[in-house]
Scaffold this motif. Structure first.
Motif, mmCIF file in Angstrom:
data_model
loop_
_atom_site.group_PDB
_atom_site.id
_atom_site.type_symbol
_atom_site.label_atom_id
_atom_site.label_comp_id
_atom_site.label_asym_id
_atom_site.label_seq_id
_atom_site.Cartn_x
_atom_site.Cartn_y
_atom_site.Cartn_z
ATOM 1 N N HIS A 70 -2.012 27.662 37.932
ATOM 2 C CA HIS A 70 -0.471 26.003 37.175
ATOM 3 C C HIS A 70 -1.706 25.164 36.914
ATOM 4 C CE1 HIS A 70 2.804 28.128 39.451
ATOM 5 N NE2 HIS A 70 2.785 29.082 38.452
ATOM 6 N N LEU A 71 -2.430 24.831 38.048
ATOM 7 C CA LEU A 71 -3.406 23.540 38.189
ATOM 8 C C LEU A 71 -3.806 23.154 36.547
ATOM 9 C CD1 LEU A 71 -3.438 22.606 42.026
ATOM 10 C CD2 LEU A 71 -2.173 20.996 39.647
ATOM 11 N N PRO A 76 7.545 23.651 32.480
ATOM 12 C CA PRO A 76 8.836 24.029 33.194
ATOM 13 C C PRO A 76 8.464 24.865 34.143
ATOM 14 C CG PRO A 76 8.849 24.521 30.739
ATOM 15 C CD PRO A 76 7.748 24.214 30.920
ATOM 16 N N GLY A 77 9.144 25.135 34.920
ATOM 17 C CA GLY A 77 8.374 26.458 35.848
ATOM 18 C C GLY A 77 9.590 26.524 37.007
ATOM 19 N N SER A 78 8.779 27.847 38.104
ATOM 20 C CA SER A 78 9.437 27.593 39.438
ATOM 21 C C SER A 78 8.837 26.831 40.516
ATOM 22 C CB SER A 78 10.253 28.918 39.475
ATOM 23 O OG SER A 78 10.587 29.978 38.801
ATOM 24 N N PHE A 79 6.995 26.891 40.296
ATOM 25 C CA PHE A 79 6.704 26.415 41.124
ATOM 26 C C PHE A 79 7.067 27.022 42.655
ATOM 27 C CE2 PHE A 79 6.771 24.100 37.164
ATOM 28 C CZ PHE A 79 5.452 24.238 36.752
ATOM 29 N N ASP A 80 6.967 27.876 43.047
ATOM 30 C CA ASP A 80 6.910 28.264 44.705
ATOM 31 C C ASP A 80 6.294 29.132 44.811
ATOM 32 O OD1 ASP A 80 8.878 28.794 46.087
ATOM 33 O OD2 ASP A 80 9.203 30.908 46.053
ATOM 34 N N PRO A 81 5.232 28.798 45.267
ATOM 35 C CA PRO A 81 4.581 27.119 45.174
ATOM 36 C C PRO A 81 3.758 26.673 44.170
ATOM 37 C CG PRO A 81 3.542 27.932 46.915
ATOM 38 C CD PRO A 81 4.105 28.952 46.506
ATOM 39 N N ILE A 82 3.285 25.724 43.589
ATOM 40 C CA ILE A 82 1.929 25.411 42.524
ATOM 41 C C ILE A 82 0.665 26.202 42.769
ATOM 42 C CG2 ILE A 82 2.049 23.581 43.861
ATOM 43 C CD1 ILE A 82 1.317 22.309 41.041
ATOM 44 N N THR A 83 0.022 26.832 41.917
ATOM 45 C CA THR A 83 -1.015 27.470 42.659
ATOM 46 C C THR A 83 -2.063 26.725 41.946
ATOM 47 O OG1 THR A 83 -1.140 28.849 40.347
ATOM 48 C CG2 THR A 83 0.317 29.553 42.323
ATOM 49 N N ASN A 84 -3.355 27.094 41.643
ATOM 50 C CA ASN A 84 -4.033 26.308 41.032
ATOM 51 C C ASN A 84 -4.440 27.321 39.463
ATOM 52 O OD1 ASN A 84 -5.787 25.590 43.061
ATOM 53 N ND2 ASN A 84 -7.287 26.596 43.425
ATOM 54 N N TYR A 125 -7.432 32.658 37.382
ATOM 55 C CA TYR A 125 -6.824 32.816 37.873
ATOM 56 C C TYR A 125 -5.462 33.883 37.517
ATOM 57 C CZ TYR A 125 -8.332 28.589 39.326
ATOM 58 O OH TYR A 125 -9.374 27.557 39.795
ATOM 59 N N GLN A 126 -6.084 34.971 36.412
ATOM 60 C CA GLN A 126 -5.575 35.682 35.783
ATOM 61 C C GLN A 126 -4.313 36.259 36.489
ATOM 62 O OE1 GLN A 126 -4.696 36.507 32.991
ATOM 63 N NE2 GLN A 126 -6.228 35.376 31.599
ATOM 64 N N PHE A 127 -5.191 36.924 37.430
ATOM 65 C CA PHE A 127 -4.210 37.459 38.750
ATOM 66 C C PHE A 127 -3.634 36.880 39.816
ATOM 67 C CE2 PHE A 127 -8.442 36.133 41.103
ATOM 68 C CZ PHE A 127 -7.935 35.225 41.718
ATOM 69 N N LEU A 128 -4.059 35.866 39.608
ATOM 70 C CA LEU A 128 -2.425 34.534 41.314
ATOM 71 C C LEU A 128 -0.938 34.521 40.168
ATOM 72 C CD1 LEU A 128 -3.586 32.884 42.856
ATOM 73 C CD2 LEU A 128 -4.439 30.856 41.495
ATOM 74 N N ASN A 177 12.245 13.792 26.183
ATOM 75 C CA ASN A 177 11.407 13.129 24.382
ATOM 76 C C ASN A 177 10.527 14.270 24.887
ATOM 77 O OD1 ASN A 177 13.003 10.742 23.294
ATOM 78 N ND2 ASN A 177 12.207 9.591 24.777
ATOM 79 N N ALA A 178 10.598 15.171 24.748
ATOM 80 C CA ALA A 178 8.817 16.679 24.974
ATOM 81 C C ALA A 178 9.660 16.907 23.708
ATOM 82 C CB ALA A 178 8.843 17.430 25.701
ATOM 83 N N LYS A 179 8.683 16.939 22.375
ATOM 84 C CA LYS A 179 8.273 17.940 21.341
ATOM 85 C C LYS A 179 7.961 19.222 21.819
ATOM 86 C CE LYS A 179 7.911 14.473 17.995
ATOM 87 N NZ LYS A 179 7.103 13.312 18.190
ATOM 88 N N VAL A 180 6.999 19.349 22.858
ATOM 89 C CA VAL A 180 6.528 20.474 23.218
ATOM 90 C C VAL A 180 6.846 21.174 24.342
ATOM 91 C CG1 VAL A 180 4.423 21.538 23.237
ATOM 92 C CG2 VAL A 180 4.353 19.578 21.748
ATOM 93 N N VAL A 181 6.526 21.983 24.560
ATOM 94 C CA VAL A 181 7.240 22.977 26.020
ATOM 95 C C VAL A 181 5.902 23.531 25.905
ATOM 96 C CG1 VAL A 181 8.580 25.028 27.446
ATOM 97 C CG2 VAL A 181 10.030 22.918 26.084
ATOM 98 N N VAL A 182 5.592 23.856 26.815
ATOM 99 C CA VAL A 182 4.080 23.986 27.684
ATOM 100 C C VAL A 182 4.284 25.648 28.366
ATOM 101 C CG1 VAL A 182 1.742 24.479 28.663
ATOM 102 C CG2 VAL A 182 2.400 22.043 27.240
ATOM 103 N N ARG A 183 3.688 26.772 27.647
ATOM 104 C CA ARG A 183 3.763 27.864 29.626
ATOM 105 C C ARG A 183 2.439 28.483 29.166
ATOM 106 N NH1 ARG A 183 8.190 28.400 32.828
ATOM 107 N NH2 ARG A 183 8.107 31.405 31.691
#
Ligand code: ADP
Length: 159
Positions: A17-18, A7-15, A123-126, A81-87
């Motif tokens: 996130h990808l 889940p996320g806002s993805f405002d916008p999606i970045t590399n 992508y730590q700084f992104l 039906n997701a057992k896992v949330v990824v962040r």
């Protein structure tokens, strides 16, 4: 079959996130990307625009699905039906907030597990907010977002 929700806002999606999506899709049978419909923070792109940008970015992933949602993340996790949330966790900046949310989500839904992926060193700084500043100042976003996202940012912020 194990489904994970990212889940996320993805405002916008970045590399950044990808990178998380790619890694999660190689571990789980299915990954649902949940785009928060109306987050509490103010956003640049509408929910439909953010969903479209994410969809275009993950078109090549066979086991990834994109859905907008509103309400509680753990409820949406159960719905798909997701057992896992990824962040994703970037150095220092994300931990406290993610930890707090994880504990609250665990209280609300003990059956849903959280899995955090350490952000790729590249992508730590992104962050989506930093990208907006860079575009406004005329900087180059190569290697930070897919080309269609860069075009959408320019259209929104420079025209
Ligand atoms: P939110 O509003 O939920 O924080 P974001 O779209 O900002 O939504 O982030 C979604 C998830 O992706 C969060 O777990 C965040 O920590 C993670 N994330 C954001 N940027 C990066 C990045 N550059 N690398 C890895 N993970 C990231």
């Amino acid at each position: 079959m194990t489904t994970a929700l990212y889940p996320g806002s993805f405002d916008p999606i970045t590399n950044g996130h990808l990178d998380i999506i790619k890694r999660a899709s190689s571990i789980f049978d299915k990954v649902v990307i949940g785009v928060y419909d109306i987050p509490l923070k103010s956003l640049l792109f509408t929910a439909d625009e953010r969903v479209d940008l994410v969809k275009k970015s993950v078109a090549d992933f066979k086991n990834v699905e994109v859905r907008a949602y509103s309400g509680m993340t753990v409820e949406f996790a159960r719905q798909v039906n997701a057992k896992v949330v990824v962040r994703g966790l970037r150095a220092s900046s994300d931990f406290e907030r993610e930890f707090e949310m994880a504990l609250m989500n665990k209280k609300l839904a003990p059956d849903v597990e959280l899995m955090c992926f350490m952000a790729n060193l590249r992508y730590q700084f992104l962050s989506s907010s930093l990208l907006k500043e860079i575009i406004k100042l005329g900087g180059n976003l190569d290697d930070m977002v897919p080309t269609h996202v860069c075009a959408a940012l320019k259209k929104k912020l420079l025209t």
